[in-house]
Write a protein that holds these residues in place. Structure first.
Motif, PDB file in Angstrom:
ATOM      1  N   SER A 258      59.403  82.466  57.885  1.00 50.23           N
ATOM      2  CA  SER A 258      60.564  81.899  58.382  1.00 50.23           C
ATOM      3  C   SER A 258      61.108  80.676  57.532  1.00 50.23           C
ATOM      4  O   SER A 258      60.279  80.174  56.622  1.00 50.23           O
ATOM      5  CB  SER A 258      60.476  81.381  59.848  1.00 50.23           C
ATOM      6  OG  SER A 258      59.449  80.132  59.599  1.00 50.23           O
ATOM      7  N   ALA A 259      62.198  80.243  57.730  1.00 48.98           N
ATOM      8  CA  ALA A 259      62.825  79.128  57.106  1.00 48.98           C
ATOM      9  C   ALA A 259      61.746  77.863  57.371  1.00 48.98           C
ATOM     10  O   ALA A 259      61.573  76.940  56.435  1.00 48.98           O
ATOM     11  CB  ALA A 259      64.101  78.734  57.544  1.00 48.98           C
ATOM     12  N   ALA A 260      61.352  77.576  58.661  1.00 49.13           N
ATOM     13  CA  ALA A 260      60.471  76.597  58.878  1.00 49.13           C
ATOM     14  C   ALA A 260      59.095  76.554  58.215  1.00 49.13           C
ATOM     15  O   ALA A 260      58.625  75.561  57.719  1.00 49.13           O
ATOM     16  CB  ALA A 260      60.263  76.588  60.469  1.00 49.13           C
TER      17      ALA A 260
ATOM     18  N   ALA B  73      57.352  74.105  55.431  1.00 55.46           N
ATOM     19  CA  ALA B  73      55.818  73.749  55.604  1.00 55.46           C
ATOM     20  C   ALA B  73      55.265  73.876  54.541  1.00 55.46           C
ATOM     21  O   ALA B  73      54.650  73.062  54.141  1.00 55.46           O
ATOM     22  CB  ALA B  73      55.403  74.198  56.614  1.00 55.46           C
ATOM     23  N   ALA B  74      55.561  74.935  53.728  1.00 62.68           N
ATOM     24  CA  ALA B  74      54.892  75.274  52.536  1.00 62.68           C
ATOM     25  C   ALA B  74      55.131  74.446  51.369  1.00 62.68           C
ATOM     26  O   ALA B  74      54.472  74.010  50.382  1.00 62.68           O
ATOM     27  CB  ALA B  74      55.086  76.585  52.076  1.00 62.68           C
TER      28      ALA B  74
ATOM     29  N   LEU C 297      56.661  71.195  51.802  1.00 56.95           N
ATOM     30  CA  LEU C 297      56.426  69.907  52.068  1.00 56.95           C
ATOM     31  C   LEU C 297      55.143  69.742  52.631  1.00 56.95           C
ATOM     32  O   LEU C 297      55.052  69.252  53.899  1.00 56.95           O
ATOM     33  CB  LEU C 297      57.473  69.610  53.145  1.00 56.95           C
ATOM     34  CG  LEU C 297      58.753  69.789  52.589  1.00 56.95           C
ATOM     35  CD1 LEU C 297      59.917  69.194  53.908  1.00 56.95           C
ATOM     36  CD2 LEU C 297      59.268  68.885  51.309  1.00 56.95           C
ATOM     37  N   PRO C 298      54.034  69.808  51.890  1.00 55.92           N
ATOM     38  CA  PRO C 298      52.700  69.812  52.408  1.00 55.92           C
ATOM     39  C   PRO C 298      52.258  68.330  52.909  1.00 55.92           C
ATOM     40  O   PRO C 298      51.464  68.451  53.731  1.00 55.92           O
ATOM     41  CB  PRO C 298      51.888  70.140  51.095  1.00 55.92           C
ATOM     42  CG  PRO C 298      52.550  69.926  50.015  1.00 55.92           C
ATOM     43  CD  PRO C 298      53.915  70.270  50.332  1.00 55.92           C
ATOM     44  N   ASP C 299      52.869  67.403  52.616  1.00 57.66           N
ATOM     45  CA  ASP C 299      52.784  66.045  53.108  1.00 57.66           C
ATOM     46  C   ASP C 299      53.779  65.477  54.087  1.00 57.66           C
ATOM     47  O   ASP C 299      53.555  64.178  54.448  1.00 57.66           O
ATOM     48  CB  ASP C 299      52.692  65.022  51.810  1.00 57.66           C
ATOM     49  CG  ASP C 299      51.830  65.204  50.729  1.00 57.66           C
ATOM     50  OD1 ASP C 299      50.667  65.512  51.050  1.00 57.66           O
ATOM     51  OD2 ASP C 299      52.283  65.180  49.386  1.00 57.66           O
ATOM     52  N   SER C 300      54.472  66.317  54.416  1.00 58.06           N
ATOM     53  CA  SER C 300      55.461  66.317  55.733  1.00 58.06           C
ATOM     54  C   SER C 300      54.930  66.732  57.088  1.00 58.06           C
ATOM     55  O   SER C 300      54.125  67.803  56.925  1.00 58.06           O
ATOM     56  CB  SER C 300      56.767  66.639  55.350  1.00 58.06           C
ATOM     57  OG  SER C 300      57.346  66.270  54.227  1.00 58.06           O
TER      58      SER C 300
END
Length: 240
Positions: free
Chosen positions: A140-142, A146-147, A149-152
């Motif tokens: 998914s886009a989400a 997540a992939a 932005l590992p620190d978000s």
């Protein structure tokens, strides 16, 4: 009197009581940034949050374009380039076009570190038969966010909102629920509370990010509904 018949300590009873799912945090002081804030969805969300009293910054690749859009929106909205928007915001909503999603997030990985990121991007394709869902490699886009932005702290929400209704200044309320997905309850509840800042809306927990694909995909169905009935349909979850 035996210990089993002794009255239970009120604090102990309170500790065992399940958390009220509608007991949400106060988010009125959070700064909301909108990446893609000059697009239709981004402008609409920025307008609604600012109208509710939230501090809003809209971002664009071009700061001048963002400042121009912010001036048109009023309500104290500020405009900046995407990097400054990400740095200055507590919560960052991603409302960029799907074809620029990965590139935008990759370029802002450092600025978005430690931030609560809300992805509302819908991966869709269009042909002569109408809209249809795309499935990214990550699911998914989400999950792509997540992939990348590992620190978000990535959540997903605001997929099913009509940009037309969001920008309609004559509407005081928008009758719809917002499906919110995420991994951490505190982050999800923050986004639910933000959704509730917009008059007429509720934020409803809808699962973890692995369930984001079907939420994003449902937009293709809503587009079909809207075309057939000449509407701006949203969603309501019943019995909660």
């Amino acid at each position: 009197m035996t210990s089993s018949s002794a009255p239970q300590d009120p604090a102990a009873r309170a500790a065992k009581a399940p958390k009220d799912p509608w007991d949400l945090p106060d988010v009125s002081g959070l700064v909301v940034g909108v990446l893609g804030g000059t697009g239709e969805q981004g402008r609409g969300l920025a307008h609604r949050f600012a109208r509710a009293g939230q501090k809003v910054i809209i971002g664009s690749r071009a700061a001048d374009r963002a400042r121009e859009a912010a001036a048109e929106l009023g309500h104290g909205v500020e405009g900046a380039d995407n990097a400054e928007t990400a740095r200055r915001s507590d919560v960052v909503i991603v409302a960029v076009p799907w074809d620029g999603h990965a590139e935008t997030l990759e370029s802002l990985r450092e600025e978005l570190a430690g931030k609560l990121v809300v992805d509302c991007v819908n991966p869709l394709g269009f042909d002569k038969r109408g809209a249809y869902a795309l499935k990214p490699e990550e699911g998914s886009a989400a999950e792509q966010a997540a992939a990348l932005l590992p620190d978000s702290r990535v959540t997903a929400a605001f997929h099913h909102l009509s940009a037309v209704l969001l920008q309609d200044t004559s509407l005081d309320e928008i009758d719809t629920d917002v499906m919110v997905l995420g991994e951490e309850r505190a982050d999800v509840e923050t986004v639910q509370a933000l959704a509730g800042r917009i008059a007429g809306m509720r934020g409803v927990f809808a699962g973890r990010l692995r369930n984001a694909h079907q939420v994003e995909s449902l937009v293709a169905n809503l587009i079909s509904v809207n075309r057939r009935y000449k509407a701006h349909a949203g969603l309501r979850v019943t019995d909660i």
